[in-house]
Design a protein around this motif. Structure first.
Motif, PDB file in Angstrom:
ATOM      1  N   GLU A 111      -7.586  -1.657  10.936  1.00 53.39           N
ATOM      2  CA  GLU A 111      -6.502  -0.782  10.506  1.00 53.39           C
ATOM      3  C   GLU A 111      -5.127  -1.674   9.804  1.00 53.39           C
ATOM      4  O   GLU A 111      -4.309  -1.474  10.544  1.00 53.39           O
ATOM      5  CB  GLU A 111      -6.097   0.456  11.203  1.00 53.39           C
ATOM      6  CG  GLU A 111      -7.312   1.085  11.593  1.00 53.39           C
ATOM      7  CD  GLU A 111      -6.831   2.339  12.395  1.00 53.39           C
ATOM      8  OE1 GLU A 111      -5.862   2.497  12.667  1.00 53.39           O
ATOM      9  OE2 GLU A 111      -7.768   3.195  12.725  1.00 53.39           O
TER      10      GLU A 111
ATOM     11  N   LYS B 111      -1.933  -3.431   8.272  1.00 55.36           N
ATOM     12  CA  LYS B 111      -0.940  -2.766   7.905  1.00 55.36           C
ATOM     13  C   LYS B 111       0.040  -3.999   7.281  1.00 55.36           C
ATOM     14  O   LYS B 111       0.181  -5.035   8.000  1.00 55.36           O
ATOM     15  CB  LYS B 111      -0.206  -2.062   8.841  1.00 55.36           C
ATOM     16  CG  LYS B 111      -0.714  -0.810   9.490  1.00 55.36           C
ATOM     17  CD  LYS B 111      -0.145  -0.462  10.756  1.00 55.36           C
ATOM     18  CE  LYS B 111      -0.708   0.747  11.356  1.00 55.36           C
ATOM     19  NZ  LYS B 111       0.061   1.495  12.640  1.00 55.36           N
TER      20      LYS B 111
ATOM     21  N   SER C 205       4.030  -4.464   5.166  1.00 58.02           N
ATOM     22  CA  SER C 205       5.237  -3.650   4.984  1.00 58.02           C
ATOM     23  C   SER C 205       5.878  -4.364   3.807  1.00 58.02           C
ATOM     24  O   SER C 205       5.750  -5.518   3.642  1.00 58.02           O
ATOM     25  CB  SER C 205       6.083  -3.587   6.089  1.00 58.02           C
ATOM     26  OG  SER C 205       5.499  -2.894   7.389  1.00 58.02           O
TER      27      SER C 205
ATOM     28  N   PHE D   7      -5.699  -2.996   3.134  1.00 55.82           N
ATOM     29  CA  PHE D   7      -4.803  -2.769   4.139  1.00 55.82           C
ATOM     30  C   PHE D   7      -3.971  -1.570   3.669  1.00 55.82           C
ATOM     31  O   PHE D   7      -4.137  -1.114   2.570  1.00 55.82           O
ATOM     32  CB  PHE D   7      -3.787  -3.962   4.035  1.00 55.82           C
ATOM     33  CG  PHE D   7      -3.112  -4.367   2.766  1.00 55.82           C
ATOM     34  CD1 PHE D   7      -1.926  -3.480   2.568  1.00 55.82           C
ATOM     35  CD2 PHE D   7      -3.653  -5.103   1.916  1.00 55.82           C
ATOM     36  CE1 PHE D   7      -1.059  -4.051   1.207  1.00 55.82           C
ATOM     37  CE2 PHE D   7      -2.849  -5.262   0.793  1.00 55.82           C
ATOM     38  CZ  PHE D   7      -1.639  -4.976   0.417  1.00 55.82           C
ATOM     39  N   ASP D   8      -3.221  -0.917   4.465  1.00 55.09           N
ATOM     40  CA  ASP D   8      -2.344   0.258   4.348  1.00 55.09           C
ATOM     41  C   ASP D   8      -0.894  -0.456   4.220  1.00 55.09           C
ATOM     42  O   ASP D   8      -0.460  -1.413   4.801  1.00 55.09           O
ATOM     43  CB  ASP D   8      -2.332   1.095   5.510  1.00 55.09           C
ATOM     44  CG  ASP D   8      -3.651   1.836   5.760  1.00 55.09           C
ATOM     45  OD1 ASP D   8      -4.432   1.764   4.870  1.00 55.09           O
ATOM     46  OD2 ASP D   8      -3.669   2.333   6.736  1.00 55.09           O
TER      47      ASP D   8
ATOM     48  N   TYR E 250       2.986  -0.159   3.876  1.00 54.39           N
ATOM     49  CA  TYR E 250       4.315   0.840   4.623  1.00 54.39           C
ATOM     50  C   TYR E 250       5.414   0.257   3.522  1.00 54.39           C
ATOM     51  O   TYR E 250       5.672  -0.567   3.380  1.00 54.39           O
ATOM     52  CB  TYR E 250       4.105   0.382   5.907  1.00 54.39           C
ATOM     53  CG  TYR E 250       3.044   1.261   6.641  1.00 54.39           C
ATOM     54  CD1 TYR E 250       3.238   2.538   7.392  1.00 54.39           C
ATOM     55  CD2 TYR E 250       1.888   0.759   6.771  1.00 54.39           C
ATOM     56  CE1 TYR E 250       2.490   3.201   7.944  1.00 54.39           C
ATOM     57  CE2 TYR E 250       0.933   1.463   7.320  1.00 54.39           C
ATOM     58  CZ  TYR E 250       1.104   2.673   7.939  1.00 54.39           C
ATOM     59  OH  TYR E 250      -0.135   3.404   8.502  1.00 54.39           O
TER      60      TYR E 250
ATOM     61  N   LEU F  49       3.522   5.242   5.392  1.00 51.55           N
ATOM     62  CA  LEU F  49       2.521   4.746   4.618  1.00 51.55           C
ATOM     63  C   LEU F  49       2.863   5.076   2.942  1.00 51.55           C
ATOM     64  O   LEU F  49       3.244   6.197   2.729  1.00 51.55           O
ATOM     65  CB  LEU F  49       1.484   5.726   4.914  1.00 51.55           C
ATOM     66  CG  LEU F  49      -0.018   5.335   4.196  1.00 51.55           C
ATOM     67  CD1 LEU F  49      -0.382   4.046   4.522  1.00 51.55           C
ATOM     68  CD2 LEU F  49      -1.118   6.588   4.639  1.00 51.55           C
ATOM     69  N   TYR F  50       2.567   4.102   2.313  1.00 53.33           N
ATOM     70  CA  TYR F  50       2.951   4.277   0.985  1.00 53.33           C
ATOM     71  C   TYR F  50       1.870   4.256   0.243  1.00 53.33           C
ATOM     72  O   TYR F  50       1.948   4.929  -0.996  1.00 53.33           O
ATOM     73  CB  TYR F  50       4.159   3.002   0.572  1.00 53.33           C
ATOM     74  CG  TYR F  50       4.852   3.234  -0.530  1.00 53.33           C
ATOM     75  CD1 TYR F  50       5.318   4.334  -0.878  1.00 53.33           C
ATOM     76  CD2 TYR F  50       5.040   2.200  -1.308  1.00 53.33           C
ATOM     77  CE1 TYR F  50       6.397   4.394  -1.789  1.00 53.33           C
ATOM     78  CE2 TYR F  50       5.840   2.311  -2.728  1.00 53.33           C
ATOM     79  CZ  TYR F  50       6.444   3.304  -2.859  1.00 53.33           C
ATOM     80  OH  TYR F  50       7.361   3.402  -3.882  1.00 53.33           O
ATOM     81  N   SER F  51       0.726   3.073   0.418  1.00 49.58           N
ATOM     82  CA  SER F  51      -0.302   3.315  -0.508  1.00 49.58           C
ATOM     83  C   SER F  51      -1.590   2.722   0.231  1.00 49.58           C
ATOM     84  O   SER F  51      -1.414   1.861   1.239  1.00 49.58           O
ATOM     85  CB  SER F  51      -0.014   2.427  -1.574  1.00 49.58           C
ATOM     86  OG  SER F  51      -1.143   2.420  -2.385  1.00 49.58           O
ATOM     87  N   ARG F  52      -2.930   2.995  -0.210  1.00 57.87           N
ATOM     88  CA  ARG F  52      -3.855   2.462   0.500  1.00 57.87           C
ATOM     89  C   ARG F  52      -4.863   1.822  -0.693  1.00 57.87           C
ATOM     90  O   ARG F  52      -6.105   1.919  -0.481  1.00 57.87           O
ATOM     91  CB  ARG F  52      -4.798   3.744   1.034  1.00 57.87           C
ATOM     92  CG  ARG F  52      -4.183   3.972   2.521  1.00 57.87           C
ATOM     93  CD  ARG F  52      -5.273   4.883   3.573  1.00 57.87           C
ATOM     94  NE  ARG F  52      -4.447   4.962   4.768  1.00 57.87           N
ATOM     95  CZ  ARG F  52      -4.494   5.925   5.601  1.00 57.87           C
ATOM     96  NH1 ARG F  52      -5.004   7.039   5.137  1.00 57.87           N
ATOM     97  NH2 ARG F  52      -4.135   5.871   6.759  1.00 57.87           N
ATOM     98  N   ASP F  53      -4.386   1.673  -1.546  1.00 54.72           N
ATOM     99  CA  ASP F  53      -4.931   1.116  -2.797  1.00 54.72           C
ATOM    100  C   ASP F  53      -5.221  -0.259  -3.198  1.00 54.72           C
ATOM    101  O   ASP F  53      -5.301  -0.934  -4.295  1.00 54.72           O
ATOM    102  CB  ASP F  53      -4.344   1.985  -4.148  1.00 54.72           C
ATOM    103  CG  ASP F  53      -4.732   3.461  -4.132  1.00 54.72           C
ATOM    104  OD1 ASP F  53      -5.590   3.977  -3.354  1.00 54.72           O
ATOM    105  OD2 ASP F  53      -3.629   4.103  -4.749  1.00 54.72           O
TER     106      ASP F  53
END
Length: 195
Positions: free
Chosen positions: A47, A49, A51, A96-97, A99, A105-109
């Motif tokens: 997972e 992440k 930032s 990646f996620d 932030y 969380l801001y985007s998963r794209d």
């Protein structure tokens, strides 16, 4: 055929465009893998992440996310174009996620694109390659391709003297331009006149 360098920092002229801070959490000492072309999947967090930078207030997302880690970070749409052109090479597509500055969380794209390995493609003399006392490259003044080494270059590749640089063929560059992606800066790369 022409070749281009993709800027991993993107445009610094628009302060509203997001700029990433550091490496995926949990990579620690292996964070260099994605900027050097070493396989990272064994160490990559399940997972992951990343930032936005606290010292850069921009929050506008773009097709390429600029960063100071020399990673090629792109939106899923850009990843699909790259994957379609880079089927003949080993590439890691690491999700990646993303932030925001407040750790929301801001985007998963988005993906870190990690073409594995490097390619012997530069004209060392024309590129101003400086070798240190122990034989390692300490500086590349400019990127000039050797015409004797470009016959079978893949669509996306890293020069062996500077793995943190991403070069693309004209076909991939044109495909990226045709889609109208944002924040993708493509700088033409010279080819040496020496045959």
């Amino acid at each position: 055929m022409r070749y281009f360098q993709i800027s991993t920092i993107g445009s610094l002229h628009d302060p509203e465009i997001a700029l990433l801070n550091g490496t995926p959490e949990g990579m620690s000492l292996r964070a260099y893998c994605m900027s050097e072309g070493d396989p990272a999947h064994r160490f990559y967090p399940k997972e992951a992440k990343v930032s936005l930078r606290h010292d850069h207030p921009g929050i506008k997302l773009s097709s390429l996310l600029g960063n100071t880690s020399s990673y090629l970070i792109v939106h899923a749409d850009v990843k699909e174009v790259i994957a379609a052109h880079a089927q003949d090479i080993e590439v890691e597509y690491l999700p990646f996620d993303l932030y925001d500055h407040r750790k929301r969380l801001y985007s998963r794209d988005y993906f870190i694109i990690n073409p594995i390995g490097t390619v012997d493609c530069l004209d060392a003399a024309a590129s101003g390659v400086k070798i240190g006392p122990e034989g390692s490259v300490i500086h590349v003044a400019r990127f000039v391709l050797d015409p004797k080494k470009i016959a079978h270059l893949p669509a996306l590749f890293r020069p062996k003297e500077e793995p943190a640089v991403y070069l693309v063929t004209e076909a991939l560059a044109e495909a990226l331009k045709a889609k109208g992606f944002t924040n993708i800066l493509l700088e033409p790369v010279s080819i040496s006149a020496d045959a």
